[in-house]
Motif scaffolding. Structure first.
Motif, mmCIF file in Angstrom:
data_model
loop_
_atom_site.group_PDB
_atom_site.id
_atom_site.type_symbol
_atom_site.label_atom_id
_atom_site.label_comp_id
_atom_site.label_asym_id
_atom_site.label_seq_id
_atom_site.Cartn_x
_atom_site.Cartn_y
_atom_site.Cartn_z
ATOM 1 N N GLU A 1 0.756 -1.165 0.142
ATOM 2 C CA GLU A 1 -0.227 0.066 -0.124
ATOM 3 C C GLU A 1 0.868 1.101 0.093
ATOM 4 O OE1 GLU A 1 -2.471 -0.195 3.448
ATOM 5 O OE2 GLU A 1 -3.740 -2.091 2.505
ATOM 6 N N GLU A 2 2.162 1.224 0.718
ATOM 7 C CA GLU A 2 3.005 2.510 0.869
ATOM 8 C C GLU A 2 3.341 2.607 -0.380
ATOM 9 O OE1 GLU A 2 6.621 4.054 3.626
ATOM 10 O OE2 GLU A 2 5.981 2.029 3.851
ATOM 11 N N PHE A 3 3.849 1.647 -1.291
ATOM 12 C CA PHE A 3 4.324 1.654 -2.454
ATOM 13 C C PHE A 3 3.457 2.270 -3.583
ATOM 14 C CE2 PHE A 3 5.625 0.030 -6.604
ATOM 15 C CZ PHE A 3 6.889 0.401 -6.887
ATOM 16 N N LEU A 4 2.225 1.930 -3.454
ATOM 17 C CA LEU A 4 1.279 2.108 -4.448
ATOM 18 C C LEU A 4 0.840 3.670 -4.259
ATOM 19 C CD1 LEU A 4 -0.803 -1.170 -4.511
ATOM 20 C CD2 LEU A 4 0.856 -0.295 -6.279
ATOM 21 N N LYS A 5 0.856 3.911 -2.959
ATOM 22 C CA LYS A 5 0.379 5.310 -2.992
ATOM 23 C C LYS A 5 1.420 6.403 -3.109
ATOM 24 C CE LYS A 5 -2.453 4.296 1.416
ATOM 25 N NZ LYS A 5 -2.310 4.295 3.146
ATOM 26 N N LYS A 6 2.549 5.977 -3.119
ATOM 27 C CA LYS A 6 3.483 6.684 -3.535
ATOM 28 C C LYS A 6 3.995 6.822 -5.195
ATOM 29 C CE LYS A 6 8.438 7.952 -2.752
ATOM 30 N NZ LYS A 6 9.750 7.692 -2.068
ATOM 31 N N HIS A 7 3.721 5.543 -5.779
ATOM 32 C CA HIS A 7 3.993 5.403 -7.431
ATOM 33 C C HIS A 7 3.134 5.189 -8.081
ATOM 34 C CE1 HIS A 7 8.482 5.531 -5.827
ATOM 35 N NE2 HIS A 7 8.040 4.631 -4.929
ATOM 36 N N CYS A 8 2.040 4.357 -7.551
ATOM 37 C CA CYS A 8 0.906 4.076 -8.478
ATOM 38 C C CYS A 8 -0.404 4.200 -7.753
ATOM 39 C CB CYS A 8 1.029 2.588 -8.796
ATOM 40 S SG CYS A 8 2.621 1.818 -9.290
ATOM 41 N N PRO A 9 -0.916 5.688 -7.611
ATOM 42 C CA PRO A 9 -2.112 6.017 -7.007
ATOM 43 C C PRO A 9 -3.184 5.271 -7.563
ATOM 44 C CG PRO A 9 -1.046 8.012 -7.958
ATOM 45 C CD PRO A 9 -0.147 6.845 -7.798
ATOM 46 N N SER A 10 -3.283 5.377 -8.984
ATOM 47 C CA SER A 10 -4.226 4.961 -9.573
ATOM 48 C C SER A 10 -4.682 3.471 -9.663
ATOM 49 C CB SER A 10 -4.146 5.065 -11.274
ATOM 50 O OG SER A 10 -3.374 4.528 -11.864
ATOM 51 N N LEU A 11 -3.402 2.591 -9.597
ATOM 52 C CA LEU A 11 -3.522 1.342 -9.146
ATOM 53 C C LEU A 11 -4.045 0.909 -7.615
ATOM 54 C CD1 LEU A 11 -3.286 -1.727 -10.047
ATOM 55 C CD2 LEU A 11 -0.684 -1.500 -9.596
ATOM 56 N N MET A 12 -3.408 1.853 -6.679
ATOM 57 C CA MET A 12 -3.979 1.683 -5.327
ATOM 58 C C MET A 12 -5.737 1.938 -5.232
ATOM 59 S SD MET A 12 -3.033 1.454 -2.182
ATOM 60 C CE MET A 12 -4.014 1.609 -0.447
ATOM 61 N N ALA A 13 -6.076 2.724 -6.176
ATOM 62 C CA ALA A 13 -7.547 3.102 -6.129
ATOM 63 C C ALA A 13 -8.378 1.944 -6.364
ATOM 64 C CB ALA A 13 -7.972 4.148 -7.095
ATOM 65 N N THR A 14 -7.788 0.922 -7.266
ATOM 66 C CA THR A 14 -8.598 -0.154 -7.512
ATOM 67 C C THR A 14 -8.785 -1.398 -6.443
ATOM 68 O OG1 THR A 14 -6.801 -1.508 -8.604
ATOM 69 C CG2 THR A 14 -7.817 0.101 -9.856
ATOM 70 N N LEU A 15 -7.856 -1.399 -5.311
ATOM 71 C CA LEU A 15 -8.073 -2.219 -4.262
ATOM 72 C C LEU A 15 -9.368 -2.134 -3.653
ATOM 73 C CD1 LEU A 15 -4.425 -2.182 -2.743
ATOM 74 C CD2 LEU A 15 -5.187 -3.550 -4.468
ATOM 75 N N LYS A 16 -9.861 -3.318 -3.155
ATOM 76 C CA LYS A 16 -11.126 -3.522 -2.570
ATOM 77 C C LYS A 16 -10.885 -3.735 -1.099
ATOM 78 C CE LYS A 16 -13.977 -5.498 -6.340
ATOM 79 N NZ LYS A 16 -15.001 -6.575 -6.593
ATOM 80 N N GLY A 17 -11.897 -3.424 -0.360
ATOM 81 C CA GLY A 17 -11.654 -3.642 1.165
ATOM 82 C C GLY A 17 -11.799 -5.047 1.458
ATOM 83 N N GLY A 18 -11.753 -5.438 2.876
ATOM 84 C CA GLY A 18 -11.503 -6.896 3.226
ATOM 85 C C GLY A 18 -12.756 -7.629 2.875
ATOM 86 N N ALA A 19 -13.006 -8.819 2.762
ATOM 87 C CA ALA A 19 -14.076 -9.719 2.751
ATOM 88 C C ALA A 19 -14.393 -10.025 4.273
ATOM 89 C CB ALA A 19 -13.685 -10.889 2.043
ATOM 90 N N THR A 20 -15.869 -10.309 4.302
ATOM 91 C CA THR A 20 -16.161 -10.781 5.713
ATOM 92 C C THR A 20 -16.120 -12.203 5.966
ATOM 93 O OG1 THR A 20 -18.445 -10.934 5.063
ATOM 94 C CG2 THR A 20 -17.850 -8.535 5.714
ATOM 95 N N GLU A 21 -16.107 -12.629 7.036
ATOM 96 C CA GLU A 21 -16.247 -14.099 7.287
ATOM 97 C C GLU A 21 -17.501 -14.738 6.495
ATOM 98 O OE1 GLU A 21 -14.222 -16.384 8.880
ATOM 99 O OE2 GLU A 21 -12.840 -14.989 8.366
#
Length: 388
Positions: A98-118
């Motif tokens: 996440e730290e790498f993507l925020k710095k270098h690939c913000p558009s890719l970071m924006a595609t990540l989904k939140g966590g799934a539930t049990e």
């Protein structure tokens, strides 16, 4: 009797030494210590001990208002306790990414989904009739894959006639691709390329020559359709995912724009004056087979100039000539114009003109002004079943 020494018991130790001893105890043993006696219970509930466990097991640094560290540990354990053996390293891996993507690939970071539930994970397991590996489950609780749009999180490879970019699938989409085909039985897709359909799978049972947890590319067998061939990419999800992220954040994979390219540096660098030439490779499973043995790789050749070089040394690649040799000493000559699939890095220049030759396994002819890189791909046949 008077004068006899008093037996030394651990519960007679002062508070500070006892807390120091308890700091080496894991959370289960600490809970058992609390059942020994009233004094041990008081010490075992000390907040400094549970703050340490929250950091160690859950990577928690901030205490919510109105909460205690022991209470925070218990609440988190009730939610994620089944993953306690794998959570911390996977969570740290995601934090690094996440730290790498925020710095270098913000558009890719924006595609990540939140966590799934049990509940979501249980529903998927009931639907496919298989239990997901714990480390895969844990990762899905942190991030449930990415949206299927734009650049893939799991890296790209591009050559003149082919471009693949693999997205990390969410569990619901992966469920739709769960396979019971003979050669892919009990295999759940992890990645998918929307351009080429290339997929990496994880085995959910010991079947077809695979072990539960193996991550692999399927290789169609050209001689016997009953045989299940595979390119093994990891022995379990954690190994596969964490190794990939280490390569990304360690800049072992090149980043072009906001896209991660899975070309691994080989360490082969040729230096002539201020100009460096390096080679990196990428395996192409979509063009490879195990039976018959036919393995394809893409080669990325990158030329850079020392940033401290004189403006008079700046140049542009005019022509290239490579000799690619496989393990059977078969030599293939590749030559042509210099500017192919160009990514230009401008450099201050002068009006001076000339030519620089770099020799090794081939040669490059340069003319002043610009510096760029070339991507070359070829195929070769060798060996038997391989692990990448």
């Amino acid at each position: 009797m008077a004068g006899l020494p008093v037996p030394m018991c651990i519960h007679l130790l002062p508070v500070d030494p006892l807390l120091h001893v308890f700091s080496f105890v894991d959370f289960r043993s600490l809970a058992r210590c609390a059942q020994v006696c009233r004094r041990f219970r008081h010490l075992a509930e000390h907040e400094t001990l549970w703050k340490s466990h929250c950091r160690l097991y859950w990577l928690l640094e901030q205490l919510p208002a109105g909460q205690t560290w022991s209470g925070l540990f218990q609440d988190t354990y009730r939610d994620l306790g089944r993953y306690i053996a794998v959570y911390a390293p996977l969570k740290q891996t995601w934090l690094d990414l996440e730290e790498f993507l925020k710095k270098h690939c913000p558009s890719l970071m924006a595609t990540l989904k939140g966590g799934a539930t049990e509940q979501m994970l249980h529903a998927v397991e009931e639907k496919i009739g298989r239990i997901l590996p714990e480390d895969l489950r844990c990762s899905l609780r942190i991030h449930n894959g990415q949206m299927l749009k734009g650049t893939g999180l799991m890296g790209s490879v591009a050559i003149s006639y082919h471009h693949r970019s693999e997205c990390l699938l969410d569990v619901e989409t992966a469920m739709q691709g769960y396979s019971q085909q003979r050669t892919l039985i009990d295999s759940l897709p992890l990645t998918f390329c929307t351009r080429t359909g290339l997929t990496q799978y994880i085995a959910l049972s010991d079947v077809g020559g695979r072990t539960r947890g193996h991550v692999f590319y399927h290789s169609p067998n050209q001689t016997d359709s009953e045989i299940c061939d595979a390119f093994l990419m990891g022995h379990h999800f954690s190994e596969w995912f964490m190794e990939y992220v280490r390569n990304v954040v360690g800049r072992k994979y090149p980043l072009i724009g906001e896209e991660i390219f899975r070309y691994m540096e080989t360490g082969n660098v040729a230096q002539t004056g201020p100009i460096s030439v390096s080679v990196s490779t990428a395996f192409l499973p979509e063009f490879s087979f195990i039976h018959p043995p036919h393995y394809s790789f893409s080669y990325r050749i990158r030329m850079t100039m020392d940033p401290t070089a004189s403006p008079d040394d700046s140049c542009q690649l005019a022509r290239r000539c490579w000799y690619v040799i496989d393990e059977r000493d078969y030599k293939q000559k590749v030559e042509g114009q210099g500017v192919v699939d160009v990514q230009i890095y401008r450099h201050p220049s002068s009006s001076k003109r000339g030519k620089t030759n770099i020799r090794g396994n081939g040669n490059l002819n340069f003319k002043p002004r610009l510096l760029m890189y070339v991507i070359i791909a070829r195929r070769c046949s060798s060996g038997t079943k391989i692990e990448m």
